[in-house]
Design an enzyme around this catalytic site. Structure first.
Site, PDB file in Angstrom:
ATOM      1  N   GLY A  20       0.810  -1.215   0.000  1.00 59.95           N
ATOM      2  CA  GLY A  20       0.000   0.000   0.000  1.00 59.95           C
ATOM      3  C   GLY A  20       0.837   1.255   0.000  1.00 59.95           C
ATOM      4  N   LEU A  21       1.889   1.279  -0.826  1.00 58.72           N
ATOM      5  CA  LEU A  21       2.854   2.378  -0.789  1.00 58.72           C
ATOM      6  C   LEU A  21       2.457   3.588  -1.627  1.00 58.72           C
ATOM      7  CD1 LEU A  21       6.077   0.197  -1.230  1.00 58.72           C
ATOM      8  CD2 LEU A  21       5.262   1.236   0.893  1.00 58.72           C
ATOM      9  N   VAL A  26      -5.865   4.102  -5.653  1.00 60.01           N
ATOM     10  CA  VAL A  26      -6.901   3.543  -4.779  1.00 60.01           C
ATOM     11  C   VAL A  26      -6.736   2.038  -4.606  1.00 60.01           C
ATOM     12  CG1 VAL A  26      -9.385   3.214  -4.510  1.00 60.01           C
ATOM     13  CG2 VAL A  26      -8.504   5.395  -5.361  1.00 60.01           C
ATOM     14  N   ALA A  27      -6.466   1.314  -5.688  1.00 61.12           N
ATOM     15  CA  ALA A  27      -6.337  -0.141  -5.596  1.00 61.12           C
ATOM     16  C   ALA A  27      -5.160  -0.532  -4.720  1.00 61.12           C
ATOM     17  CB  ALA A  27      -6.176  -0.742  -6.990  1.00 61.12           C
ATOM     18  N   HIS A 137       9.681   4.620  -2.930  1.00 55.72           N
ATOM     19  CA  HIS A 137       9.981   3.254  -3.377  1.00 55.72           C
ATOM     20  C   HIS A 137      10.253   3.184  -4.867  1.00 55.72           C
ATOM     21  CE1 HIS A 137       5.646   3.520  -4.125  1.00 55.72           C
ATOM     22  NE2 HIS A 137       5.715   2.430  -4.867  1.00 55.72           N
ATOM     23  N   ARG A 138       9.654   4.082  -5.631  1.00 56.71           N
ATOM     24  CA  ARG A 138       9.862   4.067  -7.080  1.00 56.71           C
ATOM     25  C   ARG A 138      11.074   4.915  -7.481  1.00 56.71           C
ATOM     26  NH1 ARG A 138       5.593   2.489 -11.212  1.00 56.71           N
ATOM     27  NH2 ARG A 138       7.592   1.542 -11.784  1.00 56.71           N
ATOM     28  N   GLU A 174       6.928  10.664 -14.523  1.00 50.44           N
ATOM     29  CA  GLU A 174       6.360   9.327 -14.362  1.00 50.44           C
ATOM     30  C   GLU A 174       6.423   8.509 -15.643  1.00 50.44           C
ATOM     31  OE1 GLU A 174       4.716   8.095 -11.248  1.00 50.44           O
ATOM     32  OE2 GLU A 174       6.059   9.686 -10.559  1.00 50.44           O
ATOM     33  N   ARG A 214       1.907  13.957  -9.740  1.00 51.77           N
ATOM     34  CA  ARG A 214       3.244  13.354  -9.757  1.00 51.77           C
ATOM     35  C   ARG A 214       4.123  13.843 -10.916  1.00 51.77           C
ATOM     36  NH1 ARG A 214       2.009   6.937  -8.510  1.00 51.77           N
ATOM     37  NH2 ARG A 214       0.405   7.234  -6.930  1.00 51.77           N
ATOM     38  N   HIS A 250      -2.316   8.464 -12.841  1.00 50.48           N
ATOM     39  CA  HIS A 250      -1.609   8.633 -14.110  1.00 50.48           C
ATOM     40  C   HIS A 250      -2.635   8.820 -15.222  1.00 50.48           C
ATOM     41  CE1 HIS A 250       1.941   6.163 -12.351  1.00 50.48           C
ATOM     42  NE2 HIS A 250       2.268   7.442 -12.356  1.00 50.48           N
ATOM     43  N   ASN A 363      -2.587  -4.383  -6.900  1.00 56.05           N
ATOM     44  CA  ASN A 363      -1.581  -3.415  -6.468  1.00 56.05           C
ATOM     45  C   ASN A 363      -1.687  -2.117  -7.265  1.00 56.05           C
ATOM     46  OD1 ASN A 363       0.213  -3.203  -4.386  1.00 56.05           O
ATOM     47  ND2 ASN A 363       1.839  -4.392  -5.328  1.00 56.05           N
ATOM     48  N   CYS A 369      -0.159  -0.594 -17.613  1.00 57.20           N
ATOM     49  CA  CYS A 369       0.944  -0.322 -16.683  1.00 57.20           C
ATOM     50  C   CYS A 369       2.110  -1.271 -16.902  1.00 57.20           C
ATOM     51  CB  CYS A 369       0.475  -0.463 -15.238  1.00 57.20           C
ATOM     52  SG  CYS A 369      -0.581   0.873 -14.664  1.00 57.20           S
TER      53      CYS A 369
END
Length: 445
Positions: A20-21, A26-27, A137-138, A174, A214, A250, A363, A369
């Site tokens: 959940g990062l 939402v997902a 994390h990305r 992104e 982003r 996105h 996720n 994606c």
């Protein structure tokens, strides 16, 4: 000269987990702390790749990142052996361990922005890895992503590789998740749509208030300059701030394009009518198909839940287009009804193919994606690392590899297990041999 659009999908990494990062996704948030299945995840991705290969598409594979990222954990003050670093992080800062264990590089729409040679000033294919600066994390990914891309597209004659933009919110980038190319043919000059969430240097402009924007206009402009684009083939479009605040993190969650087709929700863009007029003007001929989905047909929330727009539109060998959709689109009555009717309208989209990518969907990432699009001439395709292109042999090899190296369930407690790092490194070491990538990971140095 024949051109194709290759889709390079990211292999799901051995540490695929639900942490959940991703605030604004939402997902991702809804499934935080659920138990994941890395082996099922990588096989779902491989099945989609093989299916597109069998449909005659050019399908490639991108390697995952090394995780857990013990090098970053050391930079953050944890010390000792690799096992001690992981155990300290698990005890003292579990959120950091989860971030440094993320398998988010599977979503290769965020790997880079790619401009084909037909659009660029030097007639080479240009790659700029995304810095992904908005999410810690990305943000750990771009350096390794750049190395992977250079090993796959390893010809200075045909390919140009740029360093990712500075790691700062001013240049939040992104990648291709906010980039779409429209063209009459993959080999002819097209227009590249760069979609941004905010103006970083002009705070008087509209911006979302609940979730972060982003991607910045300044990042879009920088990438266009690096790629040698000009005013005639680059268009900068602001995403609707209201849909970002509804969870459209996105642009590829609310719009997708392919060839001469743009498939988008009526709420996708700020000043939508002006944006569409400008797209029509730059495209320049009547072959452009604009498919606008009205809110009364599919709401923004329905689009997010089903990932209607996070689908792939592909051009098949017969020239017809097809949508590659997650099974969630079939399971959602309003979306399924819309897609069933869409193929009867006389647009280039003639078929819908549904795929199970639930491990990714939970996720927050659908079929779009999972892939990076690269338009290539015959000569450029021949210069690509051929070991990274899908085949019957590679499909069998990668399934055997996943069976050998991947766990079938993963929870936070498993992330704290130092054996997972050893397993992951063994998997990646074997993978680099299979894909002929050489030593791309730090542990291989």
């Amino acid at each position: 000269m024949k051109y194709v659009e290759a889709n390079f999908d990211g292999l799901v990494g051995p540490t695929h987990n639900y942490a959940g990062l991703s605030v604004g996704n939402v997902a991702s948030l809804n499934n935080a702390a659920a138990v994941s299945n890395p082996r099922a995840a990588v096989k779902q991705g491989l099945s989609k790749m093989k299916a597109l290969h069998d449909m005659g598409m050019t399908q490639g594979v991108l390697a995952p990142q090394e995780r857990p990222d013990v090098y970053t954990l050391r930079r953050l003050g944890f010390s000792g052996s690799d096992a001690q670093v992981i155990q300290q992080a698990a005890k003292q800062a579990p959120a950091l361990l989860m971030a440094c264990s993320s398998a988010s590089s599977m979503w290769t729409a965020n790997a880079a922005t790619v401009s084909p040679s037909a659009d660029t000033a030097d007639k080479r294919v240009h790659f700029t890895p995304a810095n992904l600066a908005n999410k810690f994390h990305r943000s750990l990914e771009p350096t390794t992503t750049g190395r992977i891309l250079q090993r796959i597209f390893d010809s200075e004659q045909h390919f140009a590789h740029h360093q990712h933009l500075p790691d700062n919110d001013l240049f939040g980038d992104e990648g291709a998740a906010n980039h779409t190319r429209l063209c009459s043919d993959y080999g002819t000059a097209g227009i590249e749509l760069f979609v941004f969430g905010k103006h970083a240097t002009d705070l008087s402009q509209p911006a979302p208030s609940k979730f972060p924007a982003r991607h910045t206009l300044e990042a879009c402009q920088a990438v266009a300059r690096l790629h040698g684009l000009n005013e005639s083939n680059a268009l900068f479009i602001q995403q609707n701030p209201d849909v970002i605040d509804q969870g459209v993190f996105h642009n590829d969650v609310i719009a997708v394009g392919n060839g001469n087709v743009l498939f988008y929700h009526e709420q996708a863009f700020a000043n939508s009518s002006l944006v569409i007029e400008e797209i029509e003007r730059k495209f320049g001929d009547s072959s452009l198909y604009l498919i606008e989905v009205k809110t009364r047909e599919v709401s923004v929330q329905e689009a997010i839940k089903s990932y209607l727009f996070n689908t792939q539109i592909i051009t098949q060998a017969n020239g017809d287009m097809a949508i590659i959709a997650p099974t969630e689109c079939k399971e959602h009555p309003a979306v399924h009804a819309y897609l069933s009717e869409l193929v009867t309208r006389g647009t280039p989209i003639k078929q819908i193919h549904y795929f199970d990518v639930k491990q990714s969907m939970q996720n927050g990432g659908g079929p779009a994606c999972l892939r990076l699009r690269v338009a290539l001439s015959e000569q450029e395709l021949a210069a690509v690392n051929q070991q990274c292109l899908m085949s019957d042999t590679l499909f069998a090899q990668l399934n055997d590899w996943a069976d050998k190296h991947y766990r079938d369930q993963l929870s936070f407690a498993d992330l704290a297990d130092p054996a997972l790092l050893t397993e992951s490194r063994e998997a990646l070491d074997a993978l680099t041999n299979t894909l002929n990538l050489g030593s791309i990971y730090q542990f291989q140095s």
